[in-house]
Design a protein around this motif. Structure first.
Motif, PDB file in Angstrom:
ATOM      1  N   GLY A   1       8.976  41.088   6.314  1.00 20.88           N
ATOM      2  CA  GLY A   1       9.207  41.251   4.876  1.00 20.88           C
ATOM      3  C   GLY A   1       9.051  39.934   4.131  1.00 20.88           C
ATOM      4  O   GLY A   1       8.423  39.877   3.060  1.00 20.88           O
ATOM      5  N   GLN A   2       9.590  38.867   4.709  1.00 19.91           N
ATOM      6  CA  GLN A   2       9.490  37.552   4.074  1.00 19.91           C
ATOM      7  C   GLN A   2       8.036  37.067   4.033  1.00 19.91           C
ATOM      8  O   GLN A   2       7.567  36.534   3.014  1.00 19.91           O
ATOM      9  N   ALA A   3       7.291  37.276   5.142  1.00 20.68           N
ATOM     10  CA  ALA A   3       5.897  36.838   5.197  1.00 20.68           C
ATOM     11  C   ALA A   3       5.046  37.576   4.164  1.00 20.68           C
ATOM     12  O   ALA A   3       4.165  36.985   3.528  1.00 20.68           O
ATOM     13  N   LEU A   4       5.292  38.873   3.979  1.00 18.15           N
ATOM     14  CA  LEU A   4       4.557  39.648   2.980  1.00 18.15           C
ATOM     15  C   LEU A   4       4.852  39.145   1.572  1.00 18.15           C
ATOM     16  O   LEU A   4       3.951  39.052   0.723  1.00 18.15           O
ATOM     17  N   ARG A   5       6.118  38.806   1.324  1.00 18.12           N
ATOM     18  CA  ARG A   5       6.488  38.307   0.002  1.00 18.12           C
ATOM     19  C   ARG A   5       5.879  36.934  -0.285  1.00 18.12           C
ATOM     20  O   ARG A   5       5.526  36.619  -1.425  1.00 18.12           O
ATOM     21  N   LEU A   6       5.743  36.109   0.759  1.00 22.06           N
ATOM     22  CA  LEU A   6       5.222  34.753   0.601  1.00 22.06           C
ATOM     23  C   LEU A   6       3.697  34.693   0.699  1.00 22.06           C
ATOM     24  O   LEU A   6       3.103  33.623   0.520  1.00 22.06           O
TER      25      LEU A   6
ATOM     26  N   ALA B   1       1.396  37.139   5.092  1.00 26.99           N
ATOM     27  CA  ALA B   1       0.965  38.393   5.726  1.00 26.99           C
ATOM     28  C   ALA B   1       0.517  39.320   4.611  1.00 26.99           C
ATOM     29  O   ALA B   1       1.009  39.243   3.478  1.00 26.99           O
ATOM     30  N   GLN B   2      -0.433  40.168   4.928  1.00 22.98           N
ATOM     31  CA  GLN B   2      -0.899  41.152   3.953  1.00 22.98           C
ATOM     32  C   GLN B   2      -1.291  42.428   4.685  1.00 22.98           C
ATOM     33  O   GLN B   2      -1.604  42.398   5.877  1.00 22.98           O
ATOM     34  N   TYR B   3      -1.249  43.527   3.958  1.00 22.43           N
ATOM     35  CA  TYR B   3      -1.596  44.826   4.550  1.00 22.43           C
ATOM     36  C   TYR B   3      -2.919  45.307   3.977  1.00 22.43           C
ATOM     37  O   TYR B   3      -3.170  45.205   2.770  1.00 22.43           O
ATOM     38  N   VAL B   4      -3.778  45.847   4.866  1.00 21.89           N
ATOM     39  CA  VAL B   4      -5.059  46.405   4.461  1.00 21.89           C
ATOM     40  C   VAL B   4      -5.169  47.817   5.043  1.00 21.89           C
ATOM     41  O   VAL B   4      -5.001  48.018   6.254  1.00 21.89           O
ATOM     42  N   SER B   5      -5.442  48.805   4.175  1.00 19.40           N
ATOM     43  CA  SER B   5      -5.660  50.166   4.650  1.00 19.40           C
ATOM     44  C   SER B   5      -7.060  50.245   5.249  1.00 19.40           C
ATOM     45  O   SER B   5      -8.046  49.885   4.599  1.00 19.40           O
ATOM     46  N   MET B   6      -7.148  50.709   6.510  1.00 18.08           N
ATOM     47  CA  MET B   6      -8.439  50.698   7.200  1.00 18.08           C
ATOM     48  C   MET B   6      -8.538  51.835   8.201  1.00 18.08           C
ATOM     49  O   MET B   6      -7.635  52.047   9.000  1.00 18.08           O
TER      50      MET B   6
ATOM     51  N   HIS C   1      15.114  46.811   8.909  1.00 18.98           N
ATOM     52  CA  HIS C   1      15.173  45.531   9.615  1.00 18.98           C
ATOM     53  C   HIS C   1      13.910  44.701   9.386  1.00 18.98           C
ATOM     54  O   HIS C   1      13.954  43.464   9.418  1.00 18.98           O
ATOM     55  N   GLU C   2      12.777  45.372   9.126  1.00 20.53           N
ATOM     56  CA  GLU C   2      11.542  44.646   8.834  1.00 20.53           C
ATOM     57  C   GLU C   2      11.600  44.038   7.434  1.00 20.53           C
ATOM     58  O   GLU C   2      11.149  42.911   7.215  1.00 20.53           O
TER      59      GLU C   2
END
Length: 564
Positions: free
Chosen positions: A55-60, A63-68, A48-49
């Protein structure tokens, strides 16, 4: 509206339960681009994400992911660099009473976040705290306000270190222009929670949800997860406002609730009943449960390193389940503009609907006889001890009571008691045999001789059973002599201990203690087989121990060879 590509916010612990809802809300509002910081090396989206806003925000690139890891200063700096706002939501599992872990994350990790914020000129820091920072584990809290001081001793290490982290964040307000505040959401619930509802359902399926610990009247404030996310947004907007409003909001802590206090056990009942399970009814005093919880906690400290799971029954948790904990959110309403956007009943409805896969009707049904029935031979003994034939069970119990008062209580020896029973049985059978078939309108059914004879088939089965038992005992002895099967060794040692204990007690004690215990124990095991097995495996996790583990338990001071 300013370009979201140029304005970033960070959500630490961004893949946690409440944090996911905040991330979704921030993406929807499009005030900031969202940097999701969490322990995993990369982000793994649920279906569902993937199809939704995240999912759309990450593709555009919104949004971004950072390992921390909060304990790694360089990783924290990388996550916070270039951000305007940090929502610090990361925290370890509160159910693990591990001070070293909690201090390293909640205190030292929070110090790293504060230093990164001041180093990179982050404007606002919102810290997710807990109402437990003012809870001492002894005194209930009714309509608690933020003016309450921290207790001299907290309920557990999680609460203690969250209080330390909260104090650091409040102290950092105004340093290098940084504005801070702390959010104390009370008992979060909602879709996506992997603790509260799954634990309740697991307890219900194990037969444990029937019990209420305490008197069941303690009040609680629960908070729907979307309201928690909304409170964080309200706090950030209040700090971002101009003039006196931001100064009024900054440097403070705020209790966040649904503003609808409810009895703790009523709330639990609503979830259970909504999913088709039985409402808790049986009350167990906290004074009875607390010694057991202390014992379980001590066992975990010993066996935890060898694979024992974190126990649910701990002293701190019992205190949480039995004390009143309600909090006043008027300050959050006044200074942050917070008020719940989802009422309690609507939140409960959404939560129950989201766990449709855990409904009672989907519980897999057990087929075949229980382990207790198999152990007892699935025959007359099983029907008696497991109350399957109530008439037979009651008759047996009545016979045992008569036997006890007639032969055991007077202090006769075992041989004398058995002789008297045989004499009485002989007199009964003689009189019964002499009675006519009909007397005064009553019919006397004669006991056929076949009832006293062993058939050829029964004799054969008995002989085979004895031979099988003998062969099994021999195989077990061979296995034990090889020194490889530790589980079998412990089982046999325990069995021999029980037999020796039974053999050492008097006939009177046998009737008063052993027989009633046998009836109760087999009945409980037959009804709550999975629960009992789970408890035994948790408290005595011997089958999960390798040979080196067992050696370490037996001789903790002897170092193992490298090849072990």
């Amino acid at each position: 509206m300013a370009s979201t590509q140029e304005r970033w916010c960070v959500v630490t612990g961004g893949r946690g339960f409440a944090a996911r809802h905040l991330v979704e809300m921030l993406i929807r509002y499009e005030i900031y681009s969202v940097r999701i910081a969490d322990l995993g090396p990369d982000i793994k989206l649920e279906t569902h994400e993937e199809k939704g806003n995240l999912g759309q925000a990450l593709r555009l690139g919104r949004a971004q992911y950072v390992s921390m890891d909060l304990r790694d200063k360089s990783q924290v700096n990388k996550a916070c660099e270039g951000a305007e706002v940090v929502f610090h939501m990361a925290a370890p599992d509160s159910s693990i009473n591990n001070y070293k872990l909690h201090h390293s994350v909640n205190v030292l990790g929070t110090k790293n976040v504060i230093e990164a914020c001041t180093k990179y000129n982050v404007k606002r820091l919102i810290y997710t705290s807990s109402p437990s920072v003012v809870f001492d584990g002894i005194h209930g809290i009714y309509n608690g306000e933020e003016s309450m001081p921290y207790p001299s001793k907290h309920n557990d290490s999680y609460s203690e270190t969250k209080a330390e982290g909260e104090a650091l964040v409040i102290k950092a307000n105004g340093v290098n222009g940084l504005l801070t505040c702390c959010i104390r959401p009370s008992s979060i619930f909602g879709p996506g929670d992997k603790l509260l509802v799954p634990s309740l359902v697991a307890a219900a399926r194990a037969g444990k949800s029937k019990f209420i610990i305490g008197d069941g009247t303690n009040m609680y404030d629960f908070t729907y997860v979307e309201n928690v996310a909304h409170a964080h947004v309200c706090a950030e907007r209040a700090l971002a406002s101009d003039g006196s409003a931001s100064k009024k909001a900054a440097g403070e802590a705020y209790f966040i609730t649904n503003m609808e206090p409810i009895k703790f056990w009523e709330f639990m009942s609503l979830i259970l009943v909504g999913l088709g399970y039985e409402r808790p009814k049986i009350k167990i005093p906290a004074t009875v449960m607390m010694p057991i919880a202390h014992m379980v906690e001590r066992v975990y400290k010993i066996l935890g390193p060898y694979g024992m799971k974190v126990p649910q029954l701990t002293p701190s948790r019992i205190r949480l389940l039995t004390c009143t904990r309600t909090f006043n959110s008027a300050k959050a309403n006044d200074r942050l503009g917070y008020s719940p956007i989802v009422p309690l009943q609507e939140g409960l409805k959404r939560t129950i609907e989201s766990y449709s896969d855990l409904r009672a009707e989907l519980l897999p049904r057990k087929e075949g006889p229980s382990k207790a029935a198999v152990f007892l031979g699935n025959g007359l003994v099983a029907d008696t001890l497991l109350w399957r034939d109530r008439r037979l069970t009651l008759t047996t119990m009545l016979g045992l009571v008569v036997f006890y008062f007639s032969f055991v209580l007077p202090g006769t020896t075992m041989i004398t008691a058995i002789s008297k029973v045989l004499i009485c049985a002989s007199i009964f059978l003689f009189v019964h045999g002499k009675l006519p078939d009909h007397l005064l309108g009553y019919t006397f059914e004669k006991i056929p001789e076949s009832k006293f004879n062993f058939s050829e088939e029964m004799t054969r089965r008995t002989a085979l059973s004895v031979a099988s038992s003998w062969n099994s005992a021999v195989d077990n002895l061979k296995s034990i002599s090889s020194g490889n099967d530790w589980m079998l060794f412990f089982k046999m040692a325990l069995s021999l201990f029980i037999v020796s204990w039974i053999g050492s007690i008097s006939l009177a004690n046998f009737f008063v203690k052993v027989i009633p215990f046998t009836f109760v124990a087999f009945y409980i095991y037959d009804r709550y087989e999975d629960e009992v097995d789970r408890i035994v495996k948790t408290v005595f996790p011997i089958e999960r121990l390798s040979n080196p583990d067992v050696l370490r338990l037996l001789n903790p001071f002897k170092p193992l060879d490298k090849h072990d």
